[in-house]
Design a protein around this motif. Structure first.
Motif, short mmCIF file in Angstrom:
data_model
loop_
_atom_site.label_atom_id
_atom_site.label_comp_id
_atom_site.label_asym_id
_atom_site.label_seq_id
_atom_site.Cartn_x
_atom_site.Cartn_y
_atom_site.Cartn_z
N SER A 21 0.85 -1.17 0.00
CA SER A 21 0.00 0.00 0.00
C SER A 21 0.90 1.23 0.00
O SER A 21 1.76 1.36 0.86
CB SER A 21 -0.87 -0.04 1.26
N PRO A 24 1.10 5.39 -0.02
CA PRO A 24 0.37 6.65 0.06
C PRO A 24 0.75 7.55 -1.12
O PRO A 24 1.90 7.53 -1.57
CB PRO A 24 0.85 7.25 1.38
N THR A 63 0.84 11.47 -2.17
CA THR A 63 0.73 12.78 -1.53
C THR A 63 0.79 13.89 -2.57
O THR A 63 1.13 13.67 -3.72
CB THR A 63 1.89 13.00 -0.53
N GLN A 97 -1.63 13.75 2.24
CA GLN A 97 -2.03 12.53 1.55
C GLN A 97 -3.38 12.74 0.88
O GLN A 97 -4.33 13.17 1.51
CB GLN A 97 -2.10 11.36 2.53
N GLY A 132 -4.59 10.18 -1.19
CA GLY A 132 -5.12 8.86 -1.48
C GLY A 132 -4.03 7.83 -1.40
O GLY A 132 -2.96 8.11 -0.86
N GLU A 133 -4.31 6.65 -1.94
CA GLU A 133 -3.30 5.60 -1.87
C GLU A 133 -3.40 4.69 -3.08
O GLU A 133 -4.41 4.66 -3.77
CB GLU A 133 -3.49 4.78 -0.59
N ASN A 178 -3.12 0.67 -3.90
CA ASN A 178 -3.07 -0.65 -3.30
C ASN A 178 -2.68 -1.66 -4.38
O ASN A 178 -3.30 -1.71 -5.43
CB ASN A 178 -4.43 -1.03 -2.71
N SER A 214 -6.10 2.61 -7.53
CA SER A 214 -5.95 3.98 -7.03
C SER A 214 -7.20 4.31 -6.22
O SER A 214 -8.31 3.96 -6.62
CB SER A 214 -5.79 4.96 -8.18
N GLN A 218 -9.08 9.90 -1.39
CA GLN A 218 -9.85 10.25 -0.20
C GLN A 218 -10.92 11.26 -0.61
O GLN A 218 -10.63 12.16 -1.38
CB GLN A 218 -8.93 10.89 0.85
#
Lengths: 313, 303
Positions: A66, A68, A70, A133, A135-136, A138, A151, A154
């Motif tokens: 995972s 992050p 930014t 941040q 989102g992230e 995975n 993707s 947030q």
């Protein structure tokens, strides 16, 4: 409109897109991904719909990695600031809020695009930057030669574009495979594109070598297809069309494709059972060998015609 | 009263339901806020009476005769939008966010910021009242701002033509355009469908909507395609305290109506789906009006 962003990987990227939502982008992307991995064809599926990523639910398993994502955003020191207003003048997104009399100045993160113009503008040295941040990514390992890069934005950020770029970069990196993985140069990367024809869509398809447009045989489907086609033509992207839920609606899409001479790659008939299985998070092609075979053939045809990607750009 | 119809996931039947409600309301001001892929004008064929230009941001253009290829702009751009093409600095339009930093740093003033002016806003009358819709040019930014403009125009028309109800057909997703479509409305109706994606997108969307606080309803469309998942969504809604306004079955009459450019209320007014939609609309309006009324009396009570 063309894109010339530097390519540093050797993958062949196929975007699966549609103007209209709910036509079956994810349906085609996940089934194509499964069909290819079953053939041991090295493949990565990048879920670029950062506002609603759903690809991974079809392939149970935890993310193996995972990351992050930014974005930089300015921090303004009110003690040093001279309230000259230059940063506000330089900001194209109206993200700087300033009340000189009360000595209040701040950046509204939900409007900020992180371009750095305010930092450049400030002569007093009052602006520094911090990472926030947004989102992230995975990464899921499905088999030794198949991965999913998801993707996930947030809620509350203005644009998922940075995330989409990061996902595509991550998906194409054959030189950083997961432990125990053998991602080969020239492997296929499938990009499940976000809906619409705005920035997120353009960003995704601009990084693709070929685009599959998924549509449905209704006036809404046709109208949105025409818009997507218009956009792809200005970008000079090769594309083909998959007609989902064929047999319902009308012949408008077929007539349009015939008239313009655009390739119809596949027709997927409408069946209640398909909708039912898909709704349950099942891969339809598992119990439908004919569909799996057709998807593999379609991929083969695209790769044969449009090559390996690495000789482009 | 302003009602916004939205859905996290695309293709759940949002526009068809909006069209049906518009036929029921008559007269109505219908604002198609799905500005990237507007569709309702196809059904209702409005008479375009007014066209407005929308500036959807800016993009950088380099004057090759002034540029010395110093590369300073390339150094500053954070979006990989400046690149070298045969030794000449050029702009990648797909990547350019229009921040204008390159034009600021250029020592020769060789970069100009040009308005993106290809997007349009249309308004006019149609068979159930007034309609506003827009067309965002491909790849252009600020669709949230365009949504805001469509709504502004809708309010102005409602006032001008003395029409009480504004119906908003919202964009998909959970981003800025959605927030722009629901800010300050009286009711939000979320259309979802019984699938795993339908449930996940509904959950994400509620995170956004909850911050806004209008009365929120869920319509479960095509519920009979997967009864077990439909029950799961219903129980999720119950637990989160979101009212389900009603459930609609999958009915081939709905796409049939669309193919004939009619809403389901116009095409098959006595069908099961049409009857159910009328019931749903009554549920939503009665409840919301009651709530508002309660709210108003509470406010006006002296301490």
């Amino acid at each position: 409109m063309t894109t010339h962003a530097a390519r540093n990987d050797l993958a062949f990227r196929i975007a699966i897109a549609s103007g209209k939502g709910g036509t079956g982008k994810t349906f085609v992307a996940t089934n194509l991904f499964y069909s290819l991995l079953k053939q041991n064809i090295p493949v990565t599926l990048a879920d670029c719909d950062a506002e609603g990523p759903n690809d991974a639910i079809f392939f149970p398993g935890r993310p193996v990695r995972s990351l992050p994502v930014t974005r930089r955003t300015p921090v303004i020191d009110e003690r040093i600031c001279t309230f000259c207003g230059k940063c506000r003048q330089f900001c194209s997104f109206h993200a700087i809020f300033m009340l000189p009399v009360s000595r209040v100045i701040r950046c509204m993160d939900e409007l900020c695009h992180g371009c750095g113009a305010c930092l450049y503008a400030c002569d007093a040295g009052a602006i520094s930057e911090k990472e926030v941040q947004m989102g992230e990514l995975n990464v899921f390992s499905v088999t030794r030669t198949a991965r999913i890069v998801e993707s996930r934005m947030q809620p509350g950020f203005p644009s998922p574009v940075t995330l989409i770029k990061a996902a595509i970069r991550e998906a194409g990196h054959a030189n950083t495979p997961l432990p125990g993985h053998s991602v080969l140069p020239g492997h296929t990367v499938l990009l499940d594109a976000p809906p619409g024809i705005g920035c997120p869509f353009v960003q995704t398809v601009s990084l693709a070598d070929y685009v599959i447009l998924v549509t449905e045989p209704t006036p809404f489907g046709l109208s949105d297809l025409k818009q997507s086609v218009e956009c792809l033509q200005t970008m000079e992207k090769p594309f083909g069309v998959v007609l989902n839920r064929a047999g319902t609606g009308n012949d408008g899409v077929n007539e349009y494709l015939d008239k313009e001479g655009f390739p119809l790659l596949m027709e997927i008939p409408f069946e209640r059972e398909i909708a039912f299985n898909y709704a349950r998070g099942r891969l339809v092609c598992k119990s439908w060998p004919g569909f799996q075979h057709a998807l593999v053939k379609m991929h083969e045809l695209i790769r044969r015609t449009y090559g390996n990607g690495h000789h482009q750009r | 009263m302003e009602t916004a119809i939205i859905s996290g996931k695309g293709g759940t039947g949002k526009s068809c339901i909006a069209a049906a409600f518009a036929s029921l309301l008559n007269p109505v001001v219908l604002a198609d806020c799905d500005v990237e892929t507007a569709n309702l004008f196809l059904l209702f064929d409005p008479l375009p009476e007014e066209t407005q230009v929308f500036i959807g941001g800016r993009s950088a253009h380099i004057d090759g005769t002034l540029c010395t290829n110093c590369g300073l702009c390339m150094e500053y751009c954070r979006y990989d939008a400046v690149y070298l093409s045969d030794g000449q600095v050029a702009i990648d339009e797909a990547n350019c966010e229009g921040c204008g930093l390159c034009s600021r740093v250029c020592p020769r003033q060789a970069i100009a910021m040009v308005d993106n002016d290809k997007s349009r806003l249309y308004s006019g009358s149609f068979r159930h009242g007034q309609m506003i819709y827009a067309r965002l040019a491909p790849g252009e930014d600020n669709s949230g701002k365009l949504v805001g403009l469509v709504r502004e125009k809708a309010s102005a028309l409602a006032l001008d033509k003395q029409i009480e109800d504004i119906l908003i057909d919202g964009p998909p997703g959970i981003g800025c355009p959605v927030m722009s479509a629901i800010t300050g409305v009286d009711r939000v109706v979320i259309v979802t469908e019984p699938s795993m994606s339908g449930l996940l997108d509904l959950q994400r969307l509620l995170e956004v909507v909850n911050g806004f606080g209008p009365s929120t309803w869920v319509i479960l469309n095509k519920h009979d395609l997967h009864p077990a998942m439909a029950r799961r969504i219903e129980s999720f809604c119950r637990k989160s305290g979101i009212a389900i306004a009603g459930k609609l079955p999958f009915d081939p009459l709905v796409p049939e109506a669309m193919v004939h450019c009619k809403s389901i209320i116009e095409w098959a007014p006595h069908s099961g789906v049409a009857r159910e939609l009328k019931k749903i609309w009554n549920t939503i309006t009665n409840q919301t009006d009651n709530n508002l009324w309660k709210h108003k009396t509470r406010v006006s009570t002296p301490d």
